[in-house]
Design a protein around this motif. Structure first.
Motif, PDB file in Angstrom:
ATOM      1  N   SER A  88      -3.009   2.871  -3.998  1.00 33.32           N
ATOM      2  CA  SER A  88      -1.948   2.453  -3.086  1.00 33.32           C
ATOM      3  C   SER A  88      -1.548   1.016  -3.361  1.00 33.32           C
ATOM      4  CB  SER A  88      -2.410   2.608  -1.636  1.00 33.32           C
ATOM      5  OG  SER A  88      -2.650   3.962  -1.319  1.00 33.32           O
ATOM      6  N   ILE A  89      -2.533   0.171  -3.622  1.00 32.13           N
ATOM      7  CA  ILE A  89      -2.253  -1.228  -3.951  1.00 32.13           C
ATOM      8  C   ILE A  89      -1.474  -1.314  -5.261  1.00 32.13           C
ATOM      9  CG2 ILE A  89      -3.317  -3.445  -4.576  1.00 32.13           C
ATOM     10  CD1 ILE A  89      -5.609  -2.709  -2.675  1.00 32.13           C
ATOM     11  N   PRO A 132       3.213  15.760  -7.860  1.00 30.26           N
ATOM     12  CA  PRO A 132       1.973  16.386  -8.336  1.00 30.26           C
ATOM     13  C   PRO A 132       0.717  15.570  -8.037  1.00 30.26           C
ATOM     14  CG  PRO A 132       3.074  15.306 -10.162  1.00 30.26           C
ATOM     15  CD  PRO A 132       3.996  15.177  -8.980  1.00 30.26           C
ATOM     16  N   LEU A 133       0.879  14.332  -7.572  1.00 27.75           N
ATOM     17  CA  LEU A 133      -0.296  13.481  -7.335  1.00 27.75           C
ATOM     18  C   LEU A 133      -0.911  13.773  -5.972  1.00 27.75           C
ATOM     19  CD1 LEU A 133       0.937   9.987  -8.602  1.00 27.75           C
ATOM     20  CD2 LEU A 133      -0.237  11.777  -9.885  1.00 27.75           C
ATOM     21  N   PRO A 134      -2.220  13.706  -5.877  1.00 32.70           N
ATOM     22  CA  PRO A 134      -2.858  13.807  -4.568  1.00 32.70           C
ATOM     23  C   PRO A 134      -2.591  12.524  -3.783  1.00 32.70           C
ATOM     24  CG  PRO A 134      -4.480  13.258  -6.243  1.00 32.70           C
ATOM     25  CD  PRO A 134      -3.193  13.528  -6.972  1.00 32.70           C
ATOM     26  N   PRO A 135      -2.852  12.521  -2.477  1.00 35.65           N
ATOM     27  CA  PRO A 135      -2.669  11.281  -1.706  1.00 35.65           C
ATOM     28  C   PRO A 135      -3.413  10.121  -2.362  1.00 35.65           C
ATOM     29  CG  PRO A 135      -3.098  13.128  -0.237  1.00 35.65           C
ATOM     30  CD  PRO A 135      -3.301  13.642  -1.634  1.00 35.65           C
ATOM     31  N   LEU A 136      -2.751   8.984  -2.436  1.00 37.36           N
ATOM     32  CA  LEU A 136      -3.327   7.838  -3.140  1.00 37.36           C
ATOM     33  C   LEU A 136      -4.462   7.211  -2.341  1.00 37.36           C
ATOM     34  CD1 LEU A 136      -0.057   6.072  -4.394  1.00 37.36           C
ATOM     35  CD2 LEU A 136      -1.486   7.722  -5.606  1.00 37.36           C
ATOM     36  N   GLN A 183       3.248   6.605 -12.820  1.00 39.27           N
ATOM     37  CA  GLN A 183       3.658   5.433 -12.060  1.00 39.27           C
ATOM     38  C   GLN A 183       4.886   5.726 -11.207  1.00 39.27           C
ATOM     39  OE1 GLN A 183       4.024   2.734 -15.386  1.00 39.27           O
ATOM     40  NE2 GLN A 183       2.073   1.738 -14.933  1.00 39.27           N
ATOM     41  N   ARG A 184       5.816   6.531 -11.739  1.00 43.09           N
ATOM     42  CA  ARG A 184       7.000   6.883 -10.947  1.00 43.09           C
ATOM     43  C   ARG A 184       6.619   7.706  -9.718  1.00 43.09           C
ATOM     44  NH1 ARG A 184      10.279   9.385 -15.687  1.00 43.09           N
ATOM     45  NH2 ARG A 184       8.670   8.512 -17.015  1.00 43.09           N
ATOM     46  N   TRP A 185       5.701   8.654  -9.909  1.00 44.63           N
ATOM     47  CA  TRP A 185       5.256   9.444  -8.754  1.00 44.63           C
ATOM     48  C   TRP A 185       4.483   8.581  -7.763  1.00 44.63           C
ATOM     49  CZ3 TRP A 185       7.770  13.571  -7.910  1.00 44.63           C
ATOM     50  CH2 TRP A 185       8.131  14.463  -8.907  1.00 44.63           C
ATOM     51  N   MET A 186       3.738   7.601  -8.255  1.00 45.87           N
ATOM     52  CA  MET A 186       3.004   6.687  -7.364  1.00 45.87           C
ATOM     53  C   MET A 186       3.978   5.878  -6.513  1.00 45.87           C
ATOM     54  SD  MET A 186       0.002   5.330  -9.943  1.00 45.87           S
ATOM     55  CE  MET A 186      -0.622   4.089  -8.798  1.00 45.87           C
ATOM     56  N   ILE A 187       5.040   5.393  -7.123  1.00 46.42           N
ATOM     57  CA  ILE A 187       6.031   4.617  -6.383  1.00 46.42           C
ATOM     58  C   ILE A 187       6.691   5.475  -5.305  1.00 46.42           C
ATOM     59  CG2 ILE A 187       8.309   3.534  -6.590  1.00 46.42           C
ATOM     60  CD1 ILE A 187       7.386   2.302  -9.198  1.00 46.42           C
ATOM     61  N   ILE A 188       6.937   6.741  -5.604  1.00 54.90           N
ATOM     62  CA  ILE A 188       7.535   7.630  -4.606  1.00 54.90           C
ATOM     63  C   ILE A 188       6.602   7.782  -3.410  1.00 54.90           C
ATOM     64  CG2 ILE A 188       8.239  10.023  -4.169  1.00 54.90           C
ATOM     65  CD1 ILE A 188       9.269  10.072  -7.093  1.00 54.90           C
ATOM     66  N   GLN A 189       5.312   7.880  -3.665  1.00 55.79           N
ATOM     67  CA  GLN A 189       4.369   7.944  -2.539  1.00 55.79           C
ATOM     68  C   GLN A 189       4.408   6.657  -1.730  1.00 55.79           C
ATOM     69  OE1 GLN A 189       0.507   9.508  -2.594  1.00 55.79           O
ATOM     70  NE2 GLN A 189       0.856  11.018  -4.184  1.00 55.79           N
ATOM     71  N   PHE A 190       4.550   5.526  -2.403  1.00 56.93           N
ATOM     72  CA  PHE A 190       4.637   4.248  -1.677  1.00 56.93           C
ATOM     73  C   PHE A 190       5.903   4.211  -0.832  1.00 56.93           C
ATOM     74  CE2 PHE A 190       6.248  -0.136  -1.473  1.00 56.93           C
ATOM     75  CZ  PHE A 190       5.215  -0.720  -0.753  1.00 56.93           C
ATOM     76  N   ILE A 191       7.012   4.706  -1.384  1.00 52.59           N
ATOM     77  CA  ILE A 191       8.255   4.756  -0.616  1.00 52.59           C
ATOM     78  C   ILE A 191       8.069   5.603   0.636  1.00 52.59           C
ATOM     79  CG2 ILE A 191      10.624   5.668  -0.644  1.00 52.59           C
ATOM     80  CD1 ILE A 191      10.726   4.883  -3.628  1.00 52.59           C
ATOM     81  N   ARG A 192       7.378   6.711   0.500  1.00 55.44           N
ATOM     82  CA  ARG A 192       7.127   7.562   1.666  1.00 55.44           C
ATOM     83  C   ARG A 192       6.302   6.823   2.718  1.00 55.44           C
ATOM     84  NH1 ARG A 192      11.230  10.854   1.299  1.00 55.44           N
ATOM     85  NH2 ARG A 192      11.168  12.280  -0.490  1.00 55.44           N
ATOM     86  N   SER A 193       5.411   5.957   2.263  1.00 56.05           N
ATOM     87  CA  SER A 193       4.576   5.209   3.217  1.00 56.05           C
ATOM     88  C   SER A 193       5.391   4.180   3.999  1.00 56.05           C
ATOM     89  CB  SER A 193       3.433   4.509   2.480  1.00 56.05           C
ATOM     90  OG  SER A 193       3.905   3.414   1.706  1.00 56.05           O
TER      91      SER A 193
END
Length: 218
Positions: A120-121, A111-115, A189-199
């Motif tokens: 991202s940090i 549900p989060l927009p691109p960080l 925070q969990r969704w943020m980490i998933i975006q980092f994993i995708r990166s």
């Protein structure tokens, strides 16, 4: 009669002025103070049973307080509750989760927009603190304690086929040797980490475009 009314008004005014301004340190008299000041209740402090109760059968006799959030409320900054229930308490020999919630979670999108840079940090910091110790800085199952724990999976291998919803489900409820991180990381925070994993995933290589000048007509 008018004089009596006038003197009465003056006396009342003087009394109100004196009683409401008798000290510079006191706020004076407050009408219905419970409407202005809420009762401060410490989270783990004992409650006076003569005043508070958590039994709905005593409603109307004491102040009802069970330390739980109000129904249908969400903490500020959080998204909606994850709609799928936890998996069964046991799994197969391979640690595979077999639950309806896990299978259906595949359809859940992040549900989060691109960080942005700042987020991202922060996402990288959260991953390094909570995940890298087992999974490694590049999520390839080579963290400093991976060999001691055993059974640590490569997130990079899993992420190739797992949806964001699947990964979120595992972070929320755990899988195999990995326990739930729902108490360490809030939903955002969990969704943020998933975006980092995708990166961290390798970017697909762009297919070369044929040079139109090199194409000869037959």
């Amino acid at each position: 009669m008018k004089r009596i009314t006038f003197l009465t008004a003056i006396i009342i005014g003087v009394i109100v002025t004196v009683t409401s301004c008798d000290s510079k340190k006191e706020p004076g008299k407050v009408y219905m103070p419970d409407m202005a000041y809420s009762r401060a209740v410490e989270t783990y402090a004992g409650l006076d049973s003569a005043v508070f109760m958590d039994d709905t059968a005593e409603l109307g006799h004491k102040i009802f307080y069970n330390r739980l959030p109000v129904d249908s409320t969400i903490r500020r900054g959080h998204d909606d509750d994850f709609p799928f229930l936890a998996p069964p308490p046991t799994a197969d020999a391979n640690g595979k989760i077999d639950s309806t919630g896990y299978r259906v979670s595949e359809s859940i999108k992040n549900p989060l927009p691109p960080l942005v840079t700042k987020d991202s940090i922060e996402a990288a910091r959260l991953f390094n603190i909570n995940c890298a110790v087992c999974h490694g800085a590049k999520a390839e199952a080579n963290g400093p304690v991976a060999a001691k724990i055993g059974g640590v999976k490569s997130i990079m291998s899993a992420a190739a086929t797992y949806s964001d919803g699947h990964i979120y489900y595992i972070m929320t409820y755990g899988q195999g040797n990995m326990g739930s991180y729902a108490s360490q990381l809030d939903r955002k925070q969990r969704w943020m980490i998933i975006q980092f994993i995708r990166s961290l995933q390798p970017k697909p290589e762009a297919k070369p475009v044929a040079d139109s000048a090199a194409v000869t007509k037959k």
